[in-house]
Design a protein around this motif. Structure first.
Motif, PDB file in Angstrom:
ATOM      1  N   PRO A   1       0.397  20.646  -1.517  1.00 50.41           N
ATOM      2  CA  PRO A   1       0.599  19.359  -0.835  1.00 50.41           C
ATOM      3  C   PRO A   1      -0.287  18.256  -1.399  1.00 50.41           C
ATOM      4  N   TYR A   2      -1.556  18.573  -1.651  1.00 52.32           N
ATOM      5  CA  TYR A   2      -2.461  17.567  -2.222  1.00 52.32           C
ATOM      6  C   TYR A   2      -1.982  17.155  -3.607  1.00 52.32           C
ATOM      7  N   ALA A   3      -1.576  18.136  -4.426  1.00 54.48           N
ATOM      8  CA  ALA A   3      -1.076  17.823  -5.769  1.00 54.48           C
ATOM      9  C   ALA A   3       0.146  16.919  -5.682  1.00 54.48           C
ATOM     10  N   ALA A   4       1.015  17.170  -4.710  1.00 53.84           N
ATOM     11  CA  ALA A   4       2.207  16.341  -4.553  1.00 53.84           C
ATOM     12  C   ALA A   4       1.836  14.893  -4.257  1.00 53.84           C
ATOM     13  N   THR A   5       0.814  14.683  -3.430  1.00 53.15           N
ATOM     14  CA  THR A   5       0.417  13.305  -3.111  1.00 53.15           C
ATOM     15  C   THR A   5      -0.153  12.605  -4.330  1.00 53.15           C
ATOM     16  N   LYS A   6      -0.877  13.336  -5.168  1.00 57.78           N
ATOM     17  CA  LYS A   6      -1.461  12.706  -6.351  1.00 57.78           C
ATOM     18  C   LYS A   6      -0.407  12.463  -7.429  1.00 57.78           C
ATOM     19  N   HIS A   7       0.635  13.283  -7.485  1.00 51.68           N
ATOM     20  CA  HIS A   7       1.770  12.968  -8.355  1.00 51.68           C
ATOM     21  C   HIS A   7       2.417  11.661  -7.901  1.00 51.68           C
ATOM     22  N   ALA A   8       2.479  11.461  -6.592  1.00 51.61           N
ATOM     23  CA  ALA A   8       3.047  10.214  -6.067  1.00 51.61           C
ATOM     24  C   ALA A   8       2.201   9.012  -6.462  1.00 51.61           C
ATOM     25  N   VAL A   9       0.883   9.175  -6.445  1.00 56.72           N
ATOM     26  CA  VAL A   9      -0.009   8.086  -6.860  1.00 56.72           C
ATOM     27  C   VAL A   9       0.261   7.709  -8.314  1.00 56.72           C
ATOM     28  N   VAL A  10       0.427   8.705  -9.150  1.00 52.71           N
ATOM     29  CA  VAL A  10       0.717   8.441 -10.566  1.00 52.71           C
ATOM     30  C   VAL A  10       2.044   7.695 -10.702  1.00 52.71           C
ATOM     31  N   GLY A  11       3.044   8.109  -9.949  1.00 53.37           N
ATOM     32  CA  GLY A  11       4.340   7.444 -10.023  1.00 53.37           C
ATOM     33  C   GLY A  11       4.289   6.002  -9.564  1.00 53.37           C
ATOM     34  N   LEU A  12       3.603   5.746  -8.466  1.00 49.91           N
ATOM     35  CA  LEU A  12       3.459   4.371  -7.977  1.00 49.91           C
ATOM     36  C   LEU A  12       2.695   3.507  -8.977  1.00 49.91           C
ATOM     37  N   THR A  13       1.677   4.089  -9.578  1.00 50.71           N
ATOM     38  CA  THR A  13       0.866   3.347 -10.549  1.00 50.71           C
ATOM     39  C   THR A  13       1.694   2.958 -11.772  1.00 50.71           C
ATOM     40  N   LYS A  14       2.438   3.909 -12.309  1.00 48.37           N
ATOM     41  CA  LYS A  14       3.254   3.628 -13.494  1.00 48.37           C
ATOM     42  C   LYS A  14       4.313   2.572 -13.192  1.00 48.37           C
ATOM     43  N   THR A  15       4.938   2.689 -12.030  1.00 53.32           N
ATOM     44  CA  THR A  15       5.984   1.736 -11.666  1.00 53.32           C
ATOM     45  C   THR A  15       5.424   0.340 -11.473  1.00 53.32           C
ATOM     46  N   ALA A  16       4.312   0.233 -10.757  1.00 54.88           N
ATOM     47  CA  ALA A  16       3.700  -1.082 -10.541  1.00 54.88           C
ATOM     48  C   ALA A  16       3.256  -1.695 -11.856  1.00 54.88           C
ATOM     49  N   GLY A  17       2.735  -0.860 -12.753  1.00 52.67           N
ATOM     50  CA  GLY A  17       2.316  -1.371 -14.056  1.00 52.67           C
ATOM     51  C   GLY A  17       3.473  -1.986 -14.817  1.00 52.67           C
ATOM     52  N   ILE A  18       4.634  -1.332 -14.762  1.00 54.30           N
ATOM     53  CA  ILE A  18       5.820  -1.857 -15.434  1.00 54.30           C
ATOM     54  C   ILE A  18       6.307  -3.139 -14.772  1.00 54.30           C
ATOM     55  N   GLU A  19       6.315  -3.161 -13.443  1.00 54.00           N
ATOM     56  CA  GLU A  19       6.872  -4.297 -12.711  1.00 54.00           C
ATOM     57  C   GLU A  19       6.034  -5.566 -12.829  1.00 54.00           C
TER      58      GLU A  19
END
Length: 217
Positions: free
Chosen positions: A149-167
Motif C-alpha cells: 500500500p505504501y509503495a502504491a502511494t509513492k508510485h502515485a506521487v511519481v505519476g502526479l509529479t511527472k504529469t504536473a511537470g509536463i503540464e
C-alpha cells in the motif's frame, strides 16, 4: 516547506527539521509542533525569516487556511516541498488493512495533490513561476515486500509529479521529485523491524542514509 515567501507540508521528526534548516526563509507544516517551533527559533536567531504553521493535509479546509495565511503574510509563493507522509503498516498484500491503506492514500496522495493544486495556482497567478519538489521514495520506482500500500502511494506521487511537470514547465513552474532510498526516520525504523533480508535485497539496499544525505541531493 513553502519558501522565499514560503510554506511546507512535511512529515515528522528528524527529516523535517534537517530539511527545514537547509531551506529558508520558509514555513513548515507538520507535527510535532515543537520541532517546527525550534527550527523557527534557530533560523531567526541566525538572522533568517521563518514562520511555522500547523496544518492537516488530510483536510482540504486546513490546506486552504494554510495557503491563505501564507499569501497574507508573504504575498507570494516561490517554492514548495511536499513531504507529508504516512507509512504505518508492514504487512503482505493479503494481510494489509484496507482502512490503513485508505489513510495512507489520504495523506500521501490526496494531501499532496491538494497542496500541489494551490501551489501551482499561486505560482501561475504571480507571473513569476516557481519550483515544487515532491518527496517520493525508491519504493515509488520499485516494488517492496511488506509495504505494498505504501509503495502504491509513492508510485502515485511519481505519476502526479511527472504529469504536473509536463503540464506546467512551459509556464515557468518546475515540478520534480526526490526518491530517496532507506533514510533514518521513524518510518524506516518500523519497517526495518518487519522487513527481511529478502526485502532489502530486492531494493539493493547496501546502507541506510541519513536525512542530511537526502537533503543534500
Amino acid at each position: 516547506m513553502l519558501g522565499a515567501r514560503a510554506t511546507e507540508p512535511s512529515t515528522l521528526g528528524q527529516y523535517d527539521e534537517e530539511t527545514i534548516r537547509d531551506m529558508h526563509p520558509m514555513g513548515r507544516m507538520g507535527q510535532p509542533a515543537d520541532v517546527g517551533e525550534a527550527a523557527v527559533r534557530e533560523l531567526t536567531a541566525e538572522g533568517g525569516s521563518a514562520s511555522f504553521v500547523v496544518a492537516d493535509v488530510d483536510s482540504q479546509e486546513s490546506i486552504t487556511d494554510l495557503f491563505d495565511s501564507v499569501m497574507r503574510e508573504f504575498g507570494r509563493l516561490d517554492y514548495a516541498v511536499n513531504n507529508a507522509g504516512l507509512a504505518h503498516e508492514t504487512k503482505t498484500i493479503v494481510e494489509a488493512d484496507p482502512v490503513k491503506f485508505q489513510e495512507m492514500l489520504s495523506t500521501n496522495v490526496m494531501g499532496l495533490f491538494l497542496c500541489m493544486q494551490r501551489e501551482i495556482k499561486e505560482m501561475l497567478d504571480s507571473g513569476r513561476g516557481g519550483a515544487i519538489v515532491n518527496l517520493a521514495s525508491i519504493v515509488g520506482l520499485n516494488g517492496i515486500p511488506f509495504s505494498g500500500p505504501y509503495a502504491a502511494t509513492k508510485h502515485a506521487v511519481v505519476g502526479l509529479t511527472k504529469t504536473a511537470g509536463i503540464e506546467y514547465s512551459g509556464q515557468g513552474v518546475r515540478v520534480n521529485a526526490v526518491a530517496p532510498g532507506a533514510i533514518k526516520t521513524d518510518i524506516i525504523a518500523r519497517a526495518m523491524a518487519a522487513i527481511t533480508a529478502v526485502a532489502c535485497g530486492s531494493l539493493h539496499v547496501r546502507s541506510i542514509s541519513s536525512a542530511t544525505d537526502s537533503v543534500s541531493l
